[in-house]
Design an enzyme around this catalytic site. Sequence first.
Site, mmCIF file in Angstrom:
data_model
loop_
_atom_site.group_PDB
_atom_site.id
_atom_site.type_symbol
_atom_site.label_atom_id
_atom_site.label_comp_id
_atom_site.label_asym_id
_atom_site.label_seq_id
_atom_site.Cartn_x
_atom_site.Cartn_y
_atom_site.Cartn_z
ATOM 1 N NE ARG A 98 -3.168 0.934 -0.627
ATOM 2 C CZ ARG A 98 -3.507 1.051 -1.841
ATOM 3 N NH1 ARG A 98 -3.189 1.801 -2.609
ATOM 4 N NH2 ARG A 98 -4.109 -0.047 -2.365
ATOM 5 C CE LYS A 133 -1.875 28.214 -4.026
ATOM 6 N NZ LYS A 133 -3.018 28.790 -4.927
ATOM 7 C CE LYS A 165 3.178 34.573 -3.304
ATOM 8 N NZ LYS A 165 2.215 33.554 -3.201
ATOM 9 C CD GLU A 199 0.956 38.313 -5.707
ATOM 10 O OE1 GLU A 199 0.972 36.978 -5.611
ATOM 11 O OE2 GLU A 199 0.512 39.085 -4.761
ATOM 12 C CG ASP A 220 -2.016 37.231 -8.243
ATOM 13 O OD1 ASP A 220 -1.842 35.673 -8.464
ATOM 14 O OD2 ASP A 220 -2.747 37.457 -7.263
#
Length: 291
Positions: A98, A133, A165, A199, A220
Amino acid sequence: MLTPQHIDRVVTLALEEDAPWGDLTSQTLLPAGAIATARLVAREPGVFSGGAVFAAAFRLTDPRIEVTVHTADGEAFGKGDQLASVTGPARGVLQAERIGLNFVQRMSGIASQTARYVAEVAGTKARIVDTRKTTPGLRAFERHAVRSGGGFNHRFSLSDAVMAKDNHLAVLTAGGISVTDALLDVRSRLSHTTHLEVEVDRIDQIEPVLAAGVDTIMLDNFTLDELRAGVDLIAGRAIVEASGNVTLDTVGDIARTGVDVVSSGALTHSVRSLDLGLDVVLEANPDAVPR
């Protein structure tokens, strides 16, 4: 980079989680001397990734188990193809089954999804790139799978590059300093080898950022028309990355705006594991008895 040391560390943790005190079922039901032969078979077409990880699951469970991987990472395969074979003590083969499958199914799912994105941008200069992510603890595995599918990797971690950002810029300029001056100060404190990316989410933010000599500008959630305008405005003065709302349906049009990079979290955060099966045949030893 996916190293043997990292593979062993992560796979060992997975094996310990799955059988902290051994595989009670296999130890109870299977003769100690039973040998199993298993074949990793594709139940749908795709792109393979994770051969070394699959093999490690069996090797770390029982070093007597032999695994032969027949398909290289990055190689396409069809339904019904045999991708690997496993032979060794049946108890170990079934205990590791598994964990080996979980890893190779997910990694091949990511590779296959990435290959679809790459195919959509064929004929453009755009690279398909992943994001942070990823599944916690599995980033190296999942990013290796992106490479298997023909994609590229963004910064591996927060330690690898400066990526400012909107929230960073809001704090940075809270005292009234301009974005340009703030970024120039940041640049002055960085090593010449450290990449600086910023960004932006509006066209009017581009020139002040460019004036600071940044390496990459991320556009973005720009519309296609805004992306084209941004590429024209930047005019080669920085690498142009497009991000936000990137799907298989949109990625081709985004790439054709002239951007250099298209980044998408969908390569890793919402991918479906590929359907691969491990078909096991037990070769019983008549002299072996359970213990």
